[in-house]
Scaffold this motif. Structure first.
Motif, PDB file in Angstrom:
ATOM      1  N   TYR A   1      39.328  35.178  38.996  1.00  0.00           N
ATOM      2  CA  TYR A   1      38.940  35.071  40.405  1.00  0.00           C
ATOM      3  C   TYR A   1      37.424  35.187  40.550  1.00  0.00           C
ATOM      4  O   TYR A   1      36.787  36.020  39.893  1.00  0.00           O
ATOM      5  CB  TYR A   1      39.609  36.176  41.228  1.00  0.00           C
ATOM      6  CG  TYR A   1      41.112  36.044  41.324  1.00  0.00           C
ATOM      7  CD1 TYR A   1      41.710  35.389  42.388  1.00  0.00           C
ATOM      8  CD2 TYR A   1      41.933  36.580  40.325  1.00  0.00           C
ATOM      9  CE1 TYR A   1      43.093  35.263  42.475  1.00  0.00           C
ATOM     10  CE2 TYR A   1      43.312  36.462  40.401  1.00  0.00           C
ATOM     11  CZ  TYR A   1      43.881  35.799  41.474  1.00  0.00           C
ATOM     12  OH  TYR A   1      45.254  35.685  41.536  1.00  0.00           O
ATOM     13  N   ASP A   2      36.884  34.367  41.431  1.00  0.00           N
ATOM     14  CA  ASP A   2      35.477  34.436  41.821  1.00  0.00           C
ATOM     15  C   ASP A   2      35.408  35.335  43.054  1.00  0.00           C
ATOM     16  O   ASP A   2      36.043  35.053  44.070  1.00  0.00           O
ATOM     17  CB  ASP A   2      34.971  33.028  42.144  1.00  0.00           C
ATOM     18  CG  ASP A   2      33.480  32.996  42.421  1.00  0.00           C
ATOM     19  OD1 ASP A   2      32.886  34.068  42.627  1.00  0.00           O
ATOM     20  OD2 ASP A   2      32.908  31.893  42.453  1.00  0.00           O
ATOM     21  N   VAL A   3      34.647  36.430  42.957  1.00  0.00           N
ATOM     22  CA  VAL A   3      34.662  37.454  44.000  1.00  0.00           C
ATOM     23  C   VAL A   3      33.319  37.554  44.704  1.00  0.00           C
ATOM     24  O   VAL A   3      32.264  37.557  44.067  1.00  0.00           O
ATOM     25  CB  VAL A   3      35.019  38.836  43.411  1.00  0.00           C
ATOM     26  CG1 VAL A   3      35.027  39.900  44.505  1.00  0.00           C
ATOM     27  CG2 VAL A   3      36.374  38.783  42.726  1.00  0.00           C
ATOM     28  N   GLU A   4      33.359  37.631  46.024  1.00  0.00           N
ATOM     29  CA  GLU A   4      32.180  37.956  46.825  1.00  0.00           C
ATOM     30  C   GLU A   4      32.430  39.317  47.454  1.00  0.00           C
ATOM     31  O   GLU A   4      33.370  39.498  48.232  1.00  0.00           O
ATOM     32  CB  GLU A   4      31.952  36.908  47.919  1.00  0.00           C
ATOM     33  CG  GLU A   4      30.751  37.200  48.795  1.00  0.00           C
ATOM     34  CD  GLU A   4      30.587  36.215  49.936  1.00  0.00           C
ATOM     35  OE1 GLU A   4      29.700  36.440  50.783  1.00  0.00           O
ATOM     36  OE2 GLU A   4      31.360  35.235  49.991  1.00  0.00           O
ATOM     37  N   TRP A   5      31.592  40.280  47.090  1.00  0.00           N
ATOM     38  CA  TRP A   5      31.790  41.639  47.567  1.00  0.00           C
ATOM     39  C   TRP A   5      31.205  41.804  48.967  1.00  0.00           C
ATOM     40  O   TRP A   5      30.111  41.318  49.264  1.00  0.00           O
ATOM     41  CB  TRP A   5      31.142  42.633  46.617  1.00  0.00           C
ATOM     42  CG  TRP A   5      31.761  42.634  45.255  1.00  0.00           C
ATOM     43  CD1 TRP A   5      31.338  41.937  44.162  1.00  0.00           C
ATOM     44  CD2 TRP A   5      32.947  43.344  44.855  1.00  0.00           C
ATOM     45  NE1 TRP A   5      32.174  42.171  43.100  1.00  0.00           N
ATOM     46  CE2 TRP A   5      33.173  43.027  43.489  1.00  0.00           C
ATOM     47  CE3 TRP A   5      33.830  44.200  45.500  1.00  0.00           C
ATOM     48  CZ2 TRP A   5      34.243  43.552  42.767  1.00  0.00           C
ATOM     49  CZ3 TRP A   5      34.897  44.728  44.789  1.00  0.00           C
ATOM     50  CH2 TRP A   5      35.093  44.397  43.442  1.00  0.00           C
TER      51      TRP A   5
END
Length: 243
Positions: free
Chosen positions: A92-96
């Motif tokens: 998964y590509d995550v944006e915090w």
């Protein structure tokens, strides 16, 4: 004093690797891990960098649909997109959402890269491997966690340089898995037990047992058979050490 002279008070600044365990809220995904307790989450840094902390997450075990439902409502995550799926799990590509707060933000401000990170819903904790430029920086980390009331459990602290005999770079969980597998005859020919038997003894999933054994064996090989040989890890390998 000549260039070759040194004072007894002089100390060579030595970079360190710290393996620590902190509660999930200190890093993020606490709500997701609580709602999807069977998943195992690993931070995939590709090339470790302090600037971009945990941009990708590798999720295995458990119900991935439950993970995706939970992460969609997690207040620490602004966006999470599945970029690849395999039999063993999904990436998964995550944006915090909280990039400017918490332990991750402190690590970034202090230019401390996360070499490895993993968490599970079963424990509700993150285990981190960090590269520190000096022991003073480690002291700063402890002070920050104390000030922010973050539970801080030091697992191992050791020099980043090539290991000496007896320093095997094996985490406590990897050591426990290796010893259990050895005692149960997993490494015998023929094997006297299955991987699932080792996992049951440790109280973890078969996938997690496999990961711990694989990483533990890799660390043992790197820090024993390769001692004294100049061989630098490639960019896809964690730890940034030469062995």
């Amino acid at each position: 004093m000549t260039a070759n002279d040194s004072s007894p008070d002089d100390e060579t600044v030595q970079r360190l690797v710290a393996e620590i365990e902190v509660p999930a809220p200190a890093i993020g995904l606490a709500a997701t891990l609580a709602d999807a307790p069977d998943v195992v989450v690993e931070g995939d840094q590709l090339v470790p960098s302090w600037e971009d902390q945990l941009p990708y997450l590798w999720v295995t075990d458990g119900d991935l649909a439950a993970f995706e439902d939970a992460v969609a409502d997690d207040p620490t995550v602004a966006g999470c997109e599945r970029t690849a799926s395999f039999d063993s799990g999904s990436l998964y590509d995550v944006e915090w959402a909280d990039a400017d707060r918490g332990l991750r933000a402190w690590l970034r401000r202090n230019e401390i890269p996360i070499l490895e990170a993993d968490a599970s819903g079963a424990t509700g904790e993150w285990q981190l491997k960090l590269r520190l430029e000096s022991r003073d920086r480690f002291t700063d980390l402890q002070a920050y966690c104390d000030a922010e009331d973050i539970g801080f459990d030091l697992l191992r602290l050791y020099p980043l340089e090539a290991p000496k005999v007896g320093q095997y770079n094996v985490s406590e969980k990897q050591r426990e898995a290796l010893l259990a597998a050895h005692e149960m005859g997993y490494f015998e020919i023929p094997r006297e037990c299955k991987l699932g038997d080792v996992a049951d003894r440790l109280g973890i999933s078969t996938r997690s047992a496999s990961e711990r054994l694989r990483r533990g064996q890799a660390n043992l090989l790197t820090d024993t058979l390769r001692i004294g040989h100049s061989a630098t890890r490639g960019p896809g390998e964690t730890g940034g050490r030469s062995a």
